[in-house]
Design a protein around this motif. Structure first.
Motif, PDB file in Angstrom:
ATOM      1  N   ILE A 195      43.322  45.014  33.085  1.00  0.00           N
ATOM      2  CA  ILE A 195      41.432  44.797  33.753  1.00  0.00           C
ATOM      3  C   ILE A 195      41.895  43.672  34.732  1.00  0.00           C
ATOM      4  O   ILE A 195      41.327  42.920  33.301  1.00  0.00           O
ATOM      5  CB  ILE A 195      41.086  45.680  33.059  1.00  0.00           C
ATOM      6  N   PRO A 196      41.942  43.170  35.817  1.00  0.00           N
ATOM      7  CA  PRO A 196      42.367  41.841  36.180  1.00  0.00           C
ATOM      8  C   PRO A 196      40.762  41.561  36.774  1.00  0.00           C
ATOM      9  O   PRO A 196      41.066  41.213  37.388  1.00  0.00           O
ATOM     10  CB  PRO A 196      43.124  42.191  38.074  1.00  0.00           C
ATOM     11  N   VAL A 197      40.100  41.392  35.559  1.00  0.00           N
ATOM     12  CA  VAL A 197      38.751  40.386  35.540  1.00  0.00           C
ATOM     13  C   VAL A 197      39.594  39.128  35.883  1.00  0.00           C
ATOM     14  O   VAL A 197      39.853  38.282  35.425  1.00  0.00           O
ATOM     15  CB  VAL A 197      37.968  40.407  34.018  1.00  0.00           C
ATOM     16  N   ASN A 198      38.304  38.562  36.428  1.00  0.00           N
ATOM     17  CA  ASN A 198      38.026  37.119  37.226  1.00  0.00           C
ATOM     18  C   ASN A 198      37.662  35.968  35.626  1.00  0.00           C
ATOM     19  O   ASN A 198      38.838  34.981  35.580  1.00  0.00           O
ATOM     20  CB  ASN A 198      37.519  36.216  38.102  1.00  0.00           C
ATOM     21  N   PRO A 238      37.290  44.461  48.829  1.00  0.00           N
ATOM     22  CA  PRO A 238      35.851  45.723  47.847  1.00  0.00           C
ATOM     23  C   PRO A 238      36.191  46.872  46.661  1.00  0.00           C
ATOM     24  O   PRO A 238      35.694  46.745  45.481  1.00  0.00           O
ATOM     25  CB  PRO A 238      34.871  45.719  48.819  1.00  0.00           C
ATOM     26  N   ALA A 239      37.205  47.627  46.774  1.00  0.00           N
ATOM     27  CA  ALA A 239      37.662  49.241  46.873  1.00  0.00           C
ATOM     28  C   ALA A 239      38.201  47.951  45.001  1.00  0.00           C
ATOM     29  O   ALA A 239      38.400  49.048  44.197  1.00  0.00           O
ATOM     30  CB  ALA A 239      39.034  49.366  46.981  1.00  0.00           C
ATOM     31  N   ALA A 240      39.022  47.107  45.079  1.00  0.00           N
ATOM     32  CA  ALA A 240      39.623  46.709  43.636  1.00  0.00           C
ATOM     33  C   ALA A 240      38.259  46.429  43.106  1.00  0.00           C
ATOM     34  O   ALA A 240      38.982  46.902  42.076  1.00  0.00           O
ATOM     35  CB  ALA A 240      40.365  45.468  44.303  1.00  0.00           C
ATOM     36  N   VAL A 241      37.340  45.559  43.213  1.00  0.00           N
ATOM     37  CA  VAL A 241      36.861  45.383  42.472  1.00  0.00           C
ATOM     38  C   VAL A 241      35.916  46.667  42.003  1.00  0.00           C
ATOM     39  O   VAL A 241      35.302  47.033  41.209  1.00  0.00           O
ATOM     40  CB  VAL A 241      35.504  44.305  42.919  1.00  0.00           C
ATOM     41  N   GLU A 242      35.448  47.522  42.747  1.00  0.00           N
ATOM     42  CA  GLU A 242      34.886  49.003  42.784  1.00  0.00           C
ATOM     43  C   GLU A 242      35.381  49.074  41.250  1.00  0.00           C
ATOM     44  O   GLU A 242      34.921  49.848  40.184  1.00  0.00           O
ATOM     45  CB  GLU A 242      34.711  49.709  43.648  1.00  0.00           C
ATOM     46  N   GLU A 243      37.050  49.415  41.363  1.00  0.00           N
ATOM     47  CA  GLU A 243      37.872  49.735  40.251  1.00  0.00           C
ATOM     48  C   GLU A 243      37.712  48.965  39.121  1.00  0.00           C
ATOM     49  O   GLU A 243      37.694  49.560  37.728  1.00  0.00           O
ATOM     50  CB  GLU A 243      39.155  49.814  40.912  1.00  0.00           C
TER      51      GLU A 243
END
Ligand SMILES: Cc1cc2nc3c(=O)[nH]c(=O)nc-3n(C[C@H](O)[C@H](O)[C@H](O)COP(=O)(O)OP(=O)(O)OC[C@H]3O[C@@H](n4cnc5c(N)ncnc54)[C@H](O)[C@@H]3O)c2cc1C
Length: 472
Positions: free
Chosen positions: A251-254, A290-295
């Protein structure tokens, strides 16, 4: 008189006499200026430099090194002095070469996502000045460090889990060698398979191989959406397990940062964090479209729930997010505020992420046995954490803290880790280098040092244990 039979003080005097002909106003021997340059943010002993020279250009740095090389006078590069392992403590009769006046942005190539800056610029100042390009530089150590100093310590920070460290974000350098010769390394391209990788050699060399005057950096696009959340856990293991699984699932968390209950208590008090309990806590940041963040958020929430997390508290506004990350960056000062008379030394171990839980268990045993207070926090997504050991500011107190530091490092090395994930070696981690790298690799490092700085004038006594020491 044969060459160099003069005393260290006479040779220093000769250097200052030469430099005063062209750089007189840039040299200070004022006690307060020398004091400021006698130490970093560390517990190591301090030593006054004989003089501080403020460089304004690559040519100034070259002139200083040429004169020092000729007279065998040691030179310690000084950025912002935020390093924590005694890196900037000079030996006797040395010059501290301060690069903090070199703050220019020389080029911003927005279409190529890169820029060239002078080494004394801070990353905060760079980001403020390029804000309207939509780009930013992501490496974010807690201190207000210079980009040259960050190159020299191979620094990282909370965003390394997503963007990498200085190692991954520097494309090229201008470096002044010990002799005063100026060289360029790397360039603007994202990859090149030509020649030895000199840029990587200087990144992390702690001012012992050359002095960096310009840095070519990668920039990144500001993400469309940023979202931050905090999740608390009753149990430290559950929090570590969550961080581990996030990385293992890709999961590519910041950012994913851990604070243990003691650190959380300190930060709640110091940073006035409201609505949180002194429990083990993970701070998350998610970024992207936005969609990537939601995922990312829903995948992370599922892991948090499976590991008994107590739910997400969202930092909705930009103001709330920056308050949260400021609290994380101020964690050291929060720990220090627990006992303002005490000293704080920070460990900096890193292990392969699957071993993080085992290491932290062992570290807790060591802390308990020591009787010291030592909040724990870290860049857990990288397997890297700091124990902020709070100790009496006395020789006995310091010795007790070093004892605990050594035990923690020994545990990390036994788990195939490193004694420093981001702070560097300086003087504080010298004892561990041979165990970590082996005698063969150390002798290659010494050979490099001897070739590039034959008189050992560049930051002597740092990075390499029991190497040939400067004989003043
Ligand atoms: C509160 C706090 C939080 C911190 N958090 C982090 C963190 O999260 N991650 C992290 O990596 N570090 C962290 N640090 C440590 C510190 O900020 C970094 O090591 C930083 O990279 C040092 O930069 P500086 O400009 O202060 O360098 P200095 O301390 O001035 O110098 C560091 C070393 O680099 C050499 N040097 C400096 N400039 C040059 C140059 N231009 N060319 C060659 N050598 C040079 C010096 O001789 C010295 O050996 C933290 C420190 C503090 C006080």
């Amino acid at each position: 008189m044969p060459e160099n039979a003069a005393s260290a003080a006479e040779r220093l005097h000769a250097v200052l006499t030469t430099l005063r002909t062209t750089m007189d106003t840039q040299i200070s021997t004022a006690p307060s200026v020398r004091e400021e340059h006698s130490h970093g943010e560390a517990m190591n002993a301090s030593c006054l430099p004989a003089a501080v020279v403020f460089a304004e250009s690559t040519e100034d740095v070259s002139a200083v090194l040429r004169a020092c090389h000729a007279q065998r006078v040691p030179v310690v590069a000084f950025g912002a002095g935020t390093s924590v392992e005694g890196h900037v403590v000079p030996p006797e009769h040395a010059i501290s070469l301060d690069l903090s006046c070199m703050t220019g942005i020389l080029a911003v190539n927005a279409e190529d996502l890169d820029c060239r800056v002078q080494a004394g610029l801070t990353r905060q100042s760079l980001n403020a000045q390029i804000r309207d390009t939509g780009l930013f530089f992501p490496v974010d150590p807690g201190g207000e460090a210079t980009l040259g100093g960050m190159c020299a310590t191979r620094a990282s920070g909370t965003a390394a889990v997503r963007y990498g460290t200085m190692k991954e974000n520097v494309l090229g350098l201008t470096v002044v060698l010990a002799t005063g010769e100026i060289i360029q390394t790397g360039g603007r391209v994202r990859k090149s398979s030509t020649g030895y990788d000199l840029t990587s050699l200087f990144v992390g060399s702690e001012g012992t191989l050359g002095i960096i005057t310009e840095v070519q950096l990668k920039l990144h696009g500001r993400p469309e959406t940023l979202s931050a959340a905090v999740c608390q856990f009753e149990n430290l293991h559950d929090a570590v397990q969550t961080a581990m699984e996030i990385i293992q699932c890709g999961i590519p968390v910041n950012r994913v940062e851990l604070m243990d209950p003691v650190q959380m208590q300190a930060s709640i008090q110091f940073s006035k964090l409201e609505g949180y309990r002194p429990l083990t806590t993970l701070f998350f940041e998610f970024a992207g479209a936005p969609a990537a963040v939601e995922e990312q958020v829903s995948a992370t929430e599922a892991l948090v729930e499976a590991n008994n997390g107590l739910g997400f508290a969202w930092a909705e506004s930009a103001e709330d997010r920056s308050r949260l990350w400021k609290a994380r960056h101020d964690a050291f000062w929060a720990a220090k505020a627990l006992d303002p008379q005490a000293r704080v030394i920070s460990t900096d171990c890193i292990v392969p992420i699957s071993r993080l839980g085992t290491l932290i268990d062992g570290v807790y045993e060591d802390i308990k046995a020591s009787g010291l207070r030592a909040p724990l926090l870290g860049h857990v997504g990288d397997g890297n954490f700091h124990t902020l050991i709070i100790t009496e500011d006395t020789p006995e107190g310091h010795a007790q803290a070093w004892e605990l530091d050594k035990k923690i490092v020994a545990r990390a090395l036994a788990l195939e880790g490193s004694c420093s994930g981001e702070h560097g070696v300086g003087m504080g981690k010298l004892d561990f280098l041979e165990t970590e790298h082996g005698a063969g690799a150390l002798s290659v490092m010494r050979a490099l040092k001897n070739t590039m700085d034959p008189h050992h004038i560049l930051n002597p006594g740092k990075l390499l244990p029991t190497g040939p020491v400067y004989q003043g």
